[in-house]
Design an enzyme around this catalytic site. Structure first.
Site, PDB file in Angstrom:
ATOM      1  N   CYS A 191       0.831  -1.206   0.000  1.00  0.00           N
ATOM      2  CA  CYS A 191       0.000   0.000   0.000  1.00  0.00           C
ATOM      3  C   CYS A 191       0.864   1.255   0.000  1.00  0.00           C
ATOM      4  O   CYS A 191       0.610   2.205  -0.744  1.00  0.00           O
ATOM      5  CB  CYS A 191      -0.928  -0.009   1.210  1.00  0.00           C
ATOM      6  N   CYS A 232      -6.919  -3.518   7.017  1.00  0.00           N
ATOM      7  CA  CYS A 232      -8.142  -2.726   6.887  1.00  0.00           C
ATOM      8  C   CYS A 232      -9.233  -3.416   6.091  1.00  0.00           C
ATOM      9  O   CYS A 232     -10.424  -3.244   6.381  1.00  0.00           O
ATOM     10  CB  CYS A 232      -7.818  -1.360   6.270  1.00  0.00           C
TER      11      CYS A 232
END
Length: 391
Positions: A118, A215
């Site tokens: 990410c 997440c």
């Protein structure tokens, strides 16, 4: 890309008046204080949050960070600080660069770290490009990383001053030419001080708890993987002999070093997962010593200095929240490197990151590859498949 002019390293320094910076805001206290400190330093701050959650957001996903509620809180903080705020749509890149590869790695018998991907492929690639489009010179985040300029005016990343929060491990893949354009205002602060600053300013995120989970994964990683990858029963074999000592539901449910939950026939012996082979659908187990690595090979390498400057003796960290260990560079090229550990290391997991340091300075890293081991021949297995219910 040219090197930037010197910028303030400490939160109380004075910035060039009007220099524009895109501040990544997640709705947490670290990025909230980051925006406030930048505003104090004289930057022209633009707050932005990257939207990752899909329209059909699953329950218990994106709940603690990067969620609709977090976006609301980030917008409110931006109003408190007095900066504009934008919600940027990154759903497609997130699925392509993060969620898809996450599952692919488990299917290959590896243990991925999606936070590294990410930061590498979304936050410090896509977001830097967006910053340029918006006329911003810099991107700033709430990472606990120190931005240091050396005597030659080159930007380096160093461990944050709070050892409990240091996040350099996740930033080894940052493109080197992006370093001059990234700011870390909280890198020289400890977490309690960051919360104090938020309290002093009355920021609504001052007491917000930290996010701990991946997440996009609701609950346990194993359950998420089971939903998306087909289960295929197979055998657990002893690495020394090839003997079948158990059964499994899929190599994707195991990781190197694991000793619990194996359900082996010979339960009196303590054994660890040593190797995962999706091609033969085999989980290999062995003794503790079979899990010791004397070195590693890494691919997808990225260096934050010239390769010729990479020291032969350095330190490597093979998983987050473990101490770095001394290692010798056996070989290094543009795409990969090989290290020899000063002392054998337990269960170095393929797919995780091997992150290189010289003291506190981040040098780069790569993705750990598996051992090139010789496996015993597959012996005839007892006819115990399909697996018993509840295994």
């Amino acid at each position: 890309m040219t090197t930037s002019a010197p910028i303030p390293a400490r939160p109380d320094a004075t910035a060039p008046q009007g220099e524009r910076v895109l501040c990544a805001m997640s709705g947490g206290v670290d990025s909230s204080v980051t925006a406030a400190l930048l505003k104090d330093q004289g930057y022209q701050v633009i707050g932005a949050m990257m939207r990752f959650w899909p329209d059909e957001k699953r329950e218990a996903t994106f709940d603690s960070c990067c969620s609709p509620d977090a976006a609301y809180e980030a917008r409110r903080v931006a109003e408190q600080v007095g900066v504009p705020f934008y919600l940027l749509d990154y759903r497609e890149p997130f699925q392509r660069h993060i969620v898809g590869p996450f599952l692919d790695e488990y299917a290959r018998g590896r243990t991925p770290n999606p936070c590294v991907n990410c930061n590498t492929k979304v936050k410090f690639d896509e977001l830097v490009k967006k910053a340029k489009m918006l006329g911003c010179r810099y991107v700033a985040t709430g990472h606990y990383v120190k931005r240091v300029e050396n005597a030659a005016g080159e930007v380096e990343f160093w461990r944050g001053d709070d050892p409990r929060k240091d996040q350099t491990y996740f930033l080894w893949g940052t493109p080197r030419d992006a370093l001059p354009y990234i700011l870390f205002p909280v890198g020289e602060l400890e977490k309690p001080r960051v919360r104090e600053i938020a309290e002093e300013r009355g920021l609504l995120t001052a007491r917000k708890p930290e996010s701990q989970n991946i997440c996009f994964v609701p609950g346990k990683v194993q359950d998420f993987v089971a939903e998306h990858l087909p289960q295929a029963s197979g055998y657990i074999r002893e690495i020394a002999s090839g003997e079948v000592v158990g059964e499994h539901l899929g190599t994707q449910f195991y990781t190197l070093g694991q000793k619990k939950g194996l359900g082996l026939y010979q339960s009196h012996r303590v054994r660890h997962v040593v190797h995962l082979d999706p091609e033969t659908n085999t989980v290999w187990v062995g003794d503790y010593e079979d899990c010791l690595w004397t070195g590693l090979q890494a691919a997808s390498a990225n260096y934050l200095l010239d390769l010729a400057e990479l020291p032969r003796e350095l330190e490597v960290q093979v998983r987050y929240r473990t101490r770095p260990v001394k290692a010798t560079v056996v070989r290094a090229d543009e795409h990969s490197f090989e290290l020899a550990f000063a002392e054998p290391q337990f269960a170095v997991a393929p797919g995780q990151s091997a992150v290189l340091y010289a003291g506190a300075r981040l040098l780069g890293g790569g993705l750990i590859e598996d051992h090139r081991r010789t496996l015993p021949a597959l012996q005839a297995a007892p006819k115990r498949l399909p697996l018993p219910a509840g295994l």
